[in-house]
Design a protein around this motif. Structure first.
Motif, PDB file in Angstrom:
ATOM      1  N   LYS A 236       0.819  -1.209   0.000  1.00 36.60           N
ATOM      2  CA  LYS A 236       0.000   0.000   0.000  1.00 36.60           C
ATOM      3  C   LYS A 236       0.855   1.262   0.000  1.00 36.60           C
ATOM      4  CE  LYS A 236      -3.699  -2.546   0.356  1.00 36.60           C
ATOM      5  NZ  LYS A 236      -4.588  -2.738  -0.820  1.00 36.60           N
ATOM      6  N   GLU A 237       2.014   1.155   0.650  1.00 36.69           N
ATOM      7  CA  GLU A 237       2.947   2.281   0.747  1.00 36.69           C
ATOM      8  C   GLU A 237       4.359   1.765   0.471  1.00 36.69           C
ATOM      9  OE1 GLU A 237       1.968   5.327   1.154  1.00 36.69           O
ATOM     10  OE2 GLU A 237      -0.133   4.934   1.698  1.00 36.69           O
ATOM     11  N   LEU A 238       5.271   2.687   0.191  1.00 35.36           N
ATOM     12  CA  LEU A 238       6.658   2.288  -0.042  1.00 35.36           C
ATOM     13  C   LEU A 238       7.257   1.581   1.168  1.00 35.36           C
ATOM     14  CD1 LEU A 238       8.375   5.175  -2.052  1.00 35.36           C
ATOM     15  CD2 LEU A 238       8.152   2.778  -2.717  1.00 35.36           C
ATOM     16  N   LYS A 239       6.802   1.947   2.359  1.00 34.06           N
ATOM     17  CA  LYS A 239       7.335   1.318   3.561  1.00 34.06           C
ATOM     18  C   LYS A 239       7.014  -0.175   3.612  1.00 34.06           C
ATOM     19  CE  LYS A 239       3.359   2.498   6.509  1.00 34.06           C
ATOM     20  NZ  LYS A 239       2.933   3.239   7.727  1.00 34.06           N
ATOM     21  N   ASP A 240       5.966  -0.622   2.912  1.00 34.87           N
ATOM     22  CA  ASP A 240       5.653  -2.045   2.854  1.00 34.87           C
ATOM     23  C   ASP A 240       6.726  -2.791   2.066  1.00 34.87           C
ATOM     24  OD1 ASP A 240       3.261  -1.583   4.245  1.00 34.87           O
ATOM     25  OD2 ASP A 240       2.182  -1.149   2.380  1.00 34.87           O
ATOM     26  N   PHE A 241       7.221  -2.173   1.001  1.00 31.94           N
ATOM     27  CA  PHE A 241       8.354  -2.743   0.269  1.00 31.94           C
ATOM     28  C   PHE A 241       9.576  -2.810   1.176  1.00 31.94           C
ATOM     29  CE2 PHE A 241       6.524  -1.625  -4.052  1.00 31.94           C
ATOM     30  CZ  PHE A 241       6.565  -2.926  -4.534  1.00 31.94           C
ATOM     31  N   GLN A 242       9.802  -1.744   1.919  1.00 28.45           N
ATOM     32  CA  GLN A 242      10.962  -1.684   2.809  1.00 28.45           C
ATOM     33  C   GLN A 242      10.920  -2.810   3.828  1.00 28.45           C
ATOM     34  OE1 GLN A 242      11.437   2.030   4.942  1.00 28.45           O
ATOM     35  NE2 GLN A 242      12.505   1.016   6.606  1.00 28.45           N
ATOM     36  N   TYR A 243       9.760  -3.024   4.435  1.00 32.66           N
ATOM     37  CA  TYR A 243       9.618  -4.061   5.451  1.00 32.66           C
ATOM     38  C   TYR A 243       9.879  -5.445   4.848  1.00 32.66           C
ATOM     39  CZ  TYR A 243       7.535  -7.192   8.890  1.00 32.66           C
ATOM     40  OH  TYR A 243       7.330  -8.213   9.783  1.00 32.66           O
ATOM     41  N   ALA A 244       9.305  -5.705   3.667  1.00 32.19           N
ATOM     42  CA  ALA A 244       9.471  -7.013   3.033  1.00 32.19           C
ATOM     43  C   ALA A 244      10.932  -7.248   2.655  1.00 32.19           C
ATOM     44  CB  ALA A 244       8.580  -7.110   1.798  1.00 32.19           C
ATOM     45  N   PHE A 245      11.575  -6.239   2.086  1.00 30.96           N
ATOM     46  CA  PHE A 245      12.969  -6.403   1.678  1.00 30.96           C
ATOM     47  C   PHE A 245      13.871  -6.622   2.891  1.00 30.96           C
ATOM     48  CE2 PHE A 245      17.193  -4.659   0.894  1.00 30.96           C
ATOM     49  CZ  PHE A 245      17.579  -5.402  -0.206  1.00 30.96           C
ATOM     50  N   ASP A 246      13.698  -5.821   3.931  1.00 29.85           N
ATOM     51  CA  ASP A 246      14.531  -5.956   5.130  1.00 29.85           C
ATOM     52  C   ASP A 246      14.338  -7.316   5.786  1.00 29.85           C
ATOM     53  OD1 ASP A 246      15.498  -3.441   4.690  1.00 29.85           O
ATOM     54  OD2 ASP A 246      14.280  -2.459   6.209  1.00 29.85           O
ATOM     55  N   GLN A 247      13.095  -7.797   5.835  1.00 29.06           N
ATOM     56  CA  GLN A 247      12.835  -9.112   6.417  1.00 29.06           C
ATOM     57  C   GLN A 247      13.545 -10.206   5.624  1.00 29.06           C
ATOM     58  OE1 GLN A 247       8.676 -10.147   6.772  1.00 29.06           O
ATOM     59  NE2 GLN A 247       9.109 -12.257   7.350  1.00 29.06           N
ATOM     60  N   GLY A 248      13.484 -10.120   4.304  1.00 28.18           N
ATOM     61  CA  GLY A 248      14.145 -11.111   3.469  1.00 28.18           C
ATOM     62  C   GLY A 248      15.654 -11.063   3.590  1.00 28.18           C
ATOM     63  N   GLU A 249      16.216  -9.874   3.684  1.00 26.86           N
ATOM     64  CA  GLU A 249      17.666  -9.731   3.811  1.00 26.86           C
ATOM     65  C   GLU A 249      18.164 -10.340   5.120  1.00 26.86           C
ATOM     66  OE1 GLU A 249      20.147  -7.950   1.498  1.00 26.86           O
ATOM     67  OE2 GLU A 249      18.518  -9.068   0.536  1.00 26.86           O
ATOM     68  N   ARG A 250      17.382 -10.196   6.182  1.00 22.85           N
ATOM     69  CA  ARG A 250      17.781 -10.786   7.456  1.00 22.85           C
ATOM     70  C   ARG A 250      17.730 -12.313   7.418  1.00 22.85           C
ATOM     71  NH1 ARG A 250      14.651  -6.403   9.509  1.00 22.85           N
ATOM     72  NH2 ARG A 250      12.846  -7.809   9.707  1.00 22.85           N
ATOM     73  N   ALA A 251      16.847 -12.853   6.597  1.00 22.04           N
ATOM     74  CA  ALA A 251      16.629 -14.303   6.586  1.00 22.04           C
ATOM     75  C   ALA A 251      17.521 -15.043   5.601  1.00 22.04           C
ATOM     76  CB  ALA A 251      15.166 -14.607   6.272  1.00 22.04           C
ATOM     77  N   LYS A 252      18.072 -14.368   4.606  1.00 27.74           N
ATOM     78  CA  LYS A 252      18.795 -15.096   3.566  1.00 27.74           C
ATOM     79  C   LYS A 252      20.128 -15.626   4.081  1.00 27.74           C
ATOM     80  CE  LYS A 252      21.331 -11.395   1.160  1.00 27.74           C
ATOM     81  NZ  LYS A 252      21.451 -10.672  -0.125  1.00 27.74           N
TER      82      LYS A 252
END
Length: 304
Positions: A236-252
């Motif tokens: 819905k907002e750019l911050k949703d992209f930010q949250y998804a990307f940061d979560q994935g980066e922590r998990a990879k």
């Protein structure tokens, strides 16, 4: 990441203004290839384009150049130091006994690309010539025309794949730039967005957006490969992209190597799905491929 998006938004605005101007100039000139150095969305084979980016040298290491750029600006020759040397080439070229086959075998091979990026060109220029126009065309009159885009970085470790993908400092990579361009256009045209982030490691697929990073599976349906279990985050907002990307980066998956304390040991795919109110769906996938780490292979030339 939030600051990166803010900076990316300004750069996307600049790039789109450049694209408008370039398209106007192309329409005014008969010979596009001479007036504008930007490839069309399709090459002669249809859909696949290949670009080469030369990484700047660092740390004072300045080996003899193995590249020779050709006049077309899109081709170069490269010699493999593990298979032959300048001295051997010189011997073959000057020896009356050498056969044509021997000379051909030891001659540098010519590699041709859609475009070559010089070492001084930044991520913004890479994005302009690779991603800007294809992504922009998704939001044209055809609204994607049910077609998908795929961008991926490929090469050995330490050649700049992840830097091109994510960026660093003030030089945002193609992923944050693409996110901003897609988000802005989708918002203007009432197109719904979702994103997913998966990892491929040791021939297994993992969902980087699931709380436990669970293994998921690829299925084939209607002659298409799908991953229905992948978590999709509503945007819905750019911050949703930010949250998804940061979560994935922590998990990879990361692993310490000789040259990089946080070296990626897997392929990652960040996918953005777009669904218009007219029932048209298409996607943009941006992939960071894990490169071969030559430092792990026992060969004294590899460390160099």
């Amino acid at each position: 990441m939030n600051q990166r998006f803010e900076s990316s938004a300004k750069k996307i605005e600049q790039l789109q203004n450049i694209l408008i101007r370039e398209r106007r100039e192309r329409n005014m000139k008969k010979d596009d290839s001479k007036s504008i150095r930007m490839p069309s969305n399709r090459n002669n084979n249809g859909f696949l384009k290949v670009f080469c980016r030369v990484k700047p040298k660092k740390g004072g290491y300045n080996p003899p150049s193995m590249f020779k750029y050709l006049d077309d600006g899109k081709s170069f020759t490269i010699k493999d130091p593990r298979s032959f040397t300048e001295q051997i080439n010189e011997v073959f070229e000057n020896s009356a006994k050498s056969s044509a086959e021997e000379r051909k075998k030891n001659s540098p091979e010519i590699f041709t690309f859609n475009d070559i990026f010089a070492k001084e060109e930044n991520n913004m220029e890479v994005y302009r010539r690779v991603c800007l126009e294809p992504i922009g065309d998704l939001f044209g009159p055809s609204k994607g025309n049910n077609k998908n885009l795929l961008f991926f970085t490929y090469g050995l470790k330490l050649t700049g794949k992840t830097f091109t993908y994510v960026g660093g400092g003030d030089d945002e990579g193609i992923l944050p730039l693409a996110i901003v361009q897609i988000f802005n256009n989708a918002k203007d045209q009432n197109i719904a967005l979702t994103c997913s982030y998966i990892e491929v490691k040791d021939e297994k697929v993992y969902d980087l957006l699931s709380p436990e990073k669970k293994e998921i599976f690829i299925i084939e349906e209607d002659r298409k490969f799908k991953i229905p279990e992948a978590t999709k985050t509503d945007i819905k907002e750019l911050k949703d992209f930010q949250y998804a990307f940061d979560q994935g980066e922590r998990a990879k998956s990361l692993q310490k190597s000789i040259f990089n304390p946080n070296s990626s040991v897997s392929h990652t795919i960040f996918r953005i799905d777009l669904n218009s109110e007219y029932g048209i769906s298409f996607s943009v996938s941006i992939v960071d491929l894990c490169g071969l780490d030559l430092s792990q292979i026992p060969d004294e030339n590899n460390l160099q």
